[in-house]
Design an enzyme around this catalytic site. Structure first.
Site, mmCIF file in Angstrom:
data_model
loop_
_atom_site.group_PDB
_atom_site.id
_atom_site.type_symbol
_atom_site.label_atom_id
_atom_site.label_comp_id
_atom_site.label_asym_id
_atom_site.label_seq_id
_atom_site.Cartn_x
_atom_site.Cartn_y
_atom_site.Cartn_z
ATOM 1 N N GLY A 11 0.811 -1.222 0.000
ATOM 2 C CA GLY A 11 0.000 0.000 0.000
ATOM 3 C C GLY A 11 0.839 1.265 0.000
ATOM 4 O O GLY A 11 2.076 1.231 -0.038
ATOM 5 N N ALA A 118 2.646 8.501 11.866
ATOM 6 C CA ALA A 118 2.805 9.032 10.508
ATOM 7 C C ALA A 118 1.430 9.288 9.923
ATOM 8 O O ALA A 118 0.443 8.683 10.344
ATOM 9 C CB ALA A 118 3.555 8.029 9.643
ATOM 10 N N LYS A 171 0.121 -2.842 23.762
ATOM 11 C CA LYS A 171 -0.402 -1.898 22.767
ATOM 12 C C LYS A 171 -1.919 -2.047 22.671
ATOM 13 O O LYS A 171 -2.644 -1.063 22.563
ATOM 14 C CB LYS A 171 0.271 -2.115 21.400
ATOM 15 C CG LYS A 171 -0.252 -1.158 20.334
ATOM 16 C CD LYS A 171 0.828 -0.606 19.453
ATOM 17 C CE LYS A 171 0.253 0.292 18.352
ATOM 18 N NZ LYS A 171 -0.296 1.549 18.859
ATOM 19 N N ASN A 189 -6.353 13.175 22.626
ATOM 20 C CA ASN A 189 -5.913 12.230 23.661
ATOM 21 C C ASN A 189 -5.715 12.912 25.015
ATOM 22 O O ASN A 189 -6.103 12.378 26.056
ATOM 23 C CB ASN A 189 -4.590 11.563 23.242
ATOM 24 C CG ASN A 189 -4.742 10.717 22.003
ATOM 25 O OD1 ASN A 189 -5.836 10.549 21.487
ATOM 26 N ND2 ASN A 189 -3.635 10.186 21.498
ATOM 27 N N GLU A 253 -11.207 0.180 13.741
ATOM 28 C CA GLU A 253 -10.540 -1.054 14.188
ATOM 29 C C GLU A 253 -11.135 -1.560 15.513
ATOM 30 O O GLU A 253 -10.574 -2.455 16.140
ATOM 31 C CB GLU A 253 -9.022 -0.819 14.308
ATOM 32 C CG GLU A 253 -8.370 -0.563 12.950
ATOM 33 C CD GLU A 253 -6.856 -0.416 13.005
ATOM 34 O OE1 GLU A 253 -6.128 -1.191 12.358
ATOM 35 O OE2 GLU A 253 -6.402 0.517 13.692
HETATM 36 N N1 LIG Z 1 -0.389 5.801 11.139
HETATM 37 C C1 LIG Z 1 0.151 5.702 12.354
HETATM 38 O O1 LIG Z 1 0.771 6.655 12.839
HETATM 39 C C2 LIG Z 1 0.043 4.431 13.151
HETATM 40 C C3 LIG Z 1 -0.716 3.365 12.715
HETATM 41 N N2 LIG Z 1 -0.773 2.213 13.468
HETATM 42 C C4 LIG Z 1 -1.538 1.069 13.015
HETATM 43 O O2 LIG Z 1 -0.829 0.510 11.906
HETATM 44 C C5 LIG Z 1 -1.753 0.005 10.931
HETATM 45 C C6 LIG Z 1 -1.522 0.740 9.597
HETATM 46 O O3 LIG Z 1 -1.771 2.117 9.828
HETATM 47 P P1 LIG Z 1 -1.708 3.222 8.680
HETATM 48 O O4 LIG Z 1 -0.440 3.139 7.931
HETATM 49 O O5 LIG Z 1 -2.074 4.487 9.345
HETATM 50 O O6 LIG Z 1 -2.922 2.726 7.756
HETATM 51 P P2 LIG Z 1 -3.342 3.224 6.298
HETATM 52 O O7 LIG Z 1 -4.787 2.937 6.156
HETATM 53 O O8 LIG Z 1 -2.836 4.612 6.089
HETATM 54 O O9 LIG Z 1 -2.491 2.289 5.338
HETATM 55 C C7 LIG Z 1 -2.832 0.974 4.973
HETATM 56 C C8 LIG Z 1 -2.463 0.835 3.525
HETATM 57 O O10 LIG Z 1 -2.445 -0.530 3.159
HETATM 58 C C9 LIG Z 1 -3.117 -0.649 1.909
HETATM 59 N N3 LIG Z 1 -3.607 -2.010 1.733
HETATM 60 C C10 LIG Z 1 -4.294 -2.782 2.612
HETATM 61 N N4 LIG Z 1 -4.561 -3.990 2.093
HETATM 62 C C11 LIG Z 1 -4.031 -3.970 0.827
HETATM 63 C C12 LIG Z 1 -3.988 -4.918 -0.225
HETATM 64 N N5 LIG Z 1 -4.527 -6.131 -0.081
HETATM 65 N N6 LIG Z 1 -3.368 -4.563 -1.375
HETATM 66 C C13 LIG Z 1 -2.811 -3.338 -1.516
HETATM 67 N N7 LIG Z 1 -2.826 -2.396 -0.555
HETATM 68 C C14 LIG Z 1 -3.433 -2.715 0.601
HETATM 69 C C15 LIG Z 1 -4.238 0.359 2.011
HETATM 70 O O11 LIG Z 1 -4.787 0.621 0.737
HETATM 71 P P3 LIG Z 1 -6.328 1.124 0.602
HETATM 72 O O12 LIG Z 1 -6.332 2.510 1.141
HETATM 73 O O13 LIG Z 1 -6.554 1.000 -0.870
HETATM 74 O O14 LIG Z 1 -7.163 0.187 1.436
HETATM 75 C C16 LIG Z 1 -3.477 1.541 2.603
HETATM 76 O O15 LIG Z 1 -2.757 2.229 1.599
HETATM 77 C C17 LIG Z 1 -3.143 0.232 11.524
HETATM 78 O O16 LIG Z 1 -3.554 -0.906 12.226
HETATM 79 C C18 LIG Z 1 -2.927 1.395 12.488
HETATM 80 O O17 LIG Z 1 -3.877 1.398 13.540
HETATM 81 C C19 LIG Z 1 -0.064 2.069 14.626
HETATM 82 C C20 LIG Z 1 0.724 3.089 15.086
HETATM 83 C C21 LIG Z 1 0.802 4.359 14.417
HETATM 84 C C1 LIG Z 2 -1.105 5.636 20.779
HETATM 85 C C2 LIG Z 2 -2.308 6.200 20.029
HETATM 86 C C3 LIG Z 2 -3.494 6.234 20.944
HETATM 87 C C4 LIG Z 2 -1.885 7.587 19.649
HETATM 88 O O1 LIG Z 2 -2.921 8.401 19.214
HETATM 89 C C5 LIG Z 2 -2.597 5.315 18.846
HETATM 90 O O2 LIG Z 2 -1.916 4.318 18.640
HETATM 91 C C6 LIG Z 2 -3.747 5.544 17.953
HETATM 92 O O3 LIG Z 2 -4.196 6.682 17.827
HETATM 93 O O4 LIG Z 2 -4.194 4.546 17.364
#
Ligand SMILES: NC(=O)C1=CN([C@@H]2O[C@H](COP(=O)(O)OP(=O)(O)OC[C@H]3O[C@@H](n4cnc5c(N)ncnc54)[C@H](OP(=O)(O)O)[C@@H]3O)[C@@H](O)[C@H]2O)C=CC1
Ligand SMILES: CC(C)(CO)C(=O)C(=O)O
Length: 292
Positions: A11, A118, A171, A189, A253
Site C-alpha cells: 500500500g 505518521a 499496545k 488524547n 478497528e
Molecule cells: N499511522 C500511524 O501513525 C500508526 C498506525 N498504526 C496502526 O498501523 C496500521 C496501519 O496504519 P496506517 O499506515 O495508518 O494505515 P493506512 O490505512 O494509512 O495504510 C494501509 C495501507 O495498506 C493498503 N492495503 C491494505 N490492504 C491492501 C492490499 N490487499 N493490497 C494493496 N494495498 C493494501 C491500504 O490501501 P487502501 O487505502 O486501498 O485500502 C493503505 O494504503 C493500523 O492498524 C494502524 O492502527 C499504529 C501506530 C501508528
Molecule cells: C497511541 C495512540 C493512541 C496515539 O494516538 C494510537 O496508537 C492511535 O491513535 O491509534
C-alpha cells in the site's frame, strides 16, 4: 553469502509510505504492492521518491505490510494464492488482535509494533511522531532475522523481542483505553484524564488482564493504566486513529481492540461488560450520526 531479498511494501498508507521512503533512502530496493500497477511518487521532507507499484509478488521478497486490522485477512488470502509467497518473508503491523491469528499467520512471519506516528497529506508522508519499534516472530524466534539491520537503519530505534506478543498486549491495552474514549468524547488524547471516570477505566483494564490471564499471560491493571497515561501525556495533542477514522467515516478497528476483548473473553467463558459497553456506544454513534 545469502542474497539479500528486495522489499515489497504493501500500500501507500501512512506507515507503509514512511517505511518505503526510509528504506529507499538506505539504498534498499523497494517496490510497492498496490491495488493496480502504477508508478507512484511519495514526497518526504524536501525529497521525492518514485516507486514501481505491482499487484502481486513478482520475486521472493521481504514484505512489509502495515495495514488496518480488518485488511489483514483479505491481504493474506491474496498472498496465499501467490506461489512466491512461500519464498518471501512477511512483516506485519496492525493495531489490535485477530481472533484466529494462529491460523492466519505462518510461524515464520514477523510482527512489527511501533509507537512512531505518521500520516499522509496528499502525496506527502509526514513523520508526525518519533517513537520506537519492536520486531518479533510469531513463533517466539530467539534471534533477529537477517533483515533486522535494514529495518533498524531505515526507522530507528528498533528493538528485537523474543516475546513480541507481550508488546502487542500492552499496545492492545493502550489502544483499548484511549481510542474508543476519544470517539465518545470527540476529543484529543490529552483531554481524556479529565473526561473518563477512573473506575470505568480500571474496569476496562481489569477485563484485559482477565483475558490475558486466561491465555496464560500475567498483566497488571495498574501497569496498563500507567502506560496509557504515559502515552496520553506523550500524544496529548493527537487525535487518535479511531477518532480520525470515525470523522472520515472510514471503518474502525474497534472489533480488533475492545471488540476483540469481548469476543475472546466470551470464547474463554468470561464476560467483558465495560469493553462491550464501549463497543455498543460507538456503534450507536455510528448508526445515528448524519450521513456526510
Ligand atoms: N499511522 C500511524 O501513525 C500508526 C498506525 N498504526 C496502526 O498501523 C496500521 C496501519 O496504519 P496506517 O499506515 O495508518 O494505515 P493506512 O490505512 O494509512 O495504510 C494501509 C495501507 O495498506 C493498503 N492495503 C491494505 N490492504 C491492501 C492490499 N490487499 N493490497 C494493496 N494495498 C493494501 C491500504 O490501501 P487502501 O487505502 O486501498 O485500502 C493503505 O494504503 C493500523 O492498524 C494502524 O492502527 C499504529 C501506530 C501508528
Ligand atoms: C497511541 C495512540 C493512541 C496515539 O494516538 C494510537 O496508537 C492511535 O491513535 O491509534
Amino acid at each position: 553469502m545469502t542474497k539479500q531479498l528486495p522489499w515489497l511494501v504493501v500500500g501507500q498508507g501512512a506507515l507503509g509510505s514512511l517505511m518505503a521512503v526510509q528504506l529507499a533512502r538506505q539504498n534498499q530496493s523497494v517496490q510497492l504492492k498496490l491495488r493496480q500497477s502504477q508508478r507512484v511518487t511519495i514526497a518526504y521532507e524536501q525529497s521525492s521518491h518514485s516507486f514501481t507499484g505491482t499487484i502481486g509478488i513478482n520475486c521472493p521478497s521481504l514484505i512489509f505490510a502495515a495495514v488496518k486490522a480488518y485488511q489483514v485477512a483479505p491481504l493474506l488470502d491474496e498472498f496465499r494464492q501467490q506461489p512466491l509467497f512461500d519464498q518471501s518473508q512477511l512483516i506485519l503491523s496492525y493495531n489490535g488482535m485477530l481472533s484466529n491469528e494462529a491460523e492466519q499467520l505462518r510461524p515464520q512471519d514477523w510482527h512489527w509494533v511501533t509507537t512512531h506516528g505518521a500520516y499522509r497529506d496528499g502525496n506527502q508522508v509526514v513523520h508526525g511522531g518519533h517513537g520506537e519499534s519492536w520486531l518479533g516472530g510469531m513463533a517466539g524466534q530467539t534471534t533477529p532475522p537477517a533483515f533486522f539491520s535494514q529495518l533498524e537503519q531505515a526507522l530507528p530505534p528498533l528493538h528485537f523481542s523474543s516475546d513480541i506478543n507481550l508488546r502487542r498486549w500492552y499496545k492492545l491495552a493502550v489502544n483499548c483505553l484511549i481510542n474508543p474514549y476519544t470517539v465518545i468524547h470527540q476529543c484529543r488524547n490529552g483531554e481524556l484524564p479529565e473526561r473518563v471516570a477512573p473506575a470505568e477505566w480500571r474496569q476496562v483494564a481489569d477485563e484485559i488482564v482477565q483475558l490475558a490471564a486466561a491465555r496464560g499471560r500475567q498483566l497488571d491493571a495498574e501497569d496498563l493504566l500507567a502506560q496509557a497515561r504515559r502515552v496520553i501525556a506523550q500524544t496529548a495533542a493527537n487525535r487518535s486513529s479511531m477518532l480520525q477514522d470515525y470523522r472520515l467515516q472510514r471503518p474502525l478497528e474497534l472489533d480488533y481492540l475492545n471488540g476483540f476483548v469481548v469476543t475472546a473473553s466470551a470464547a474463554e467463558g468470561m464476560v467483558a461488560p465495560a469493553n462491550q459497553l464501549l463497543c455498543e456506544r460507538i456503534k450507536a454513534m455510528q448508526a445515528t450520526r448524519d450521513p456526510q
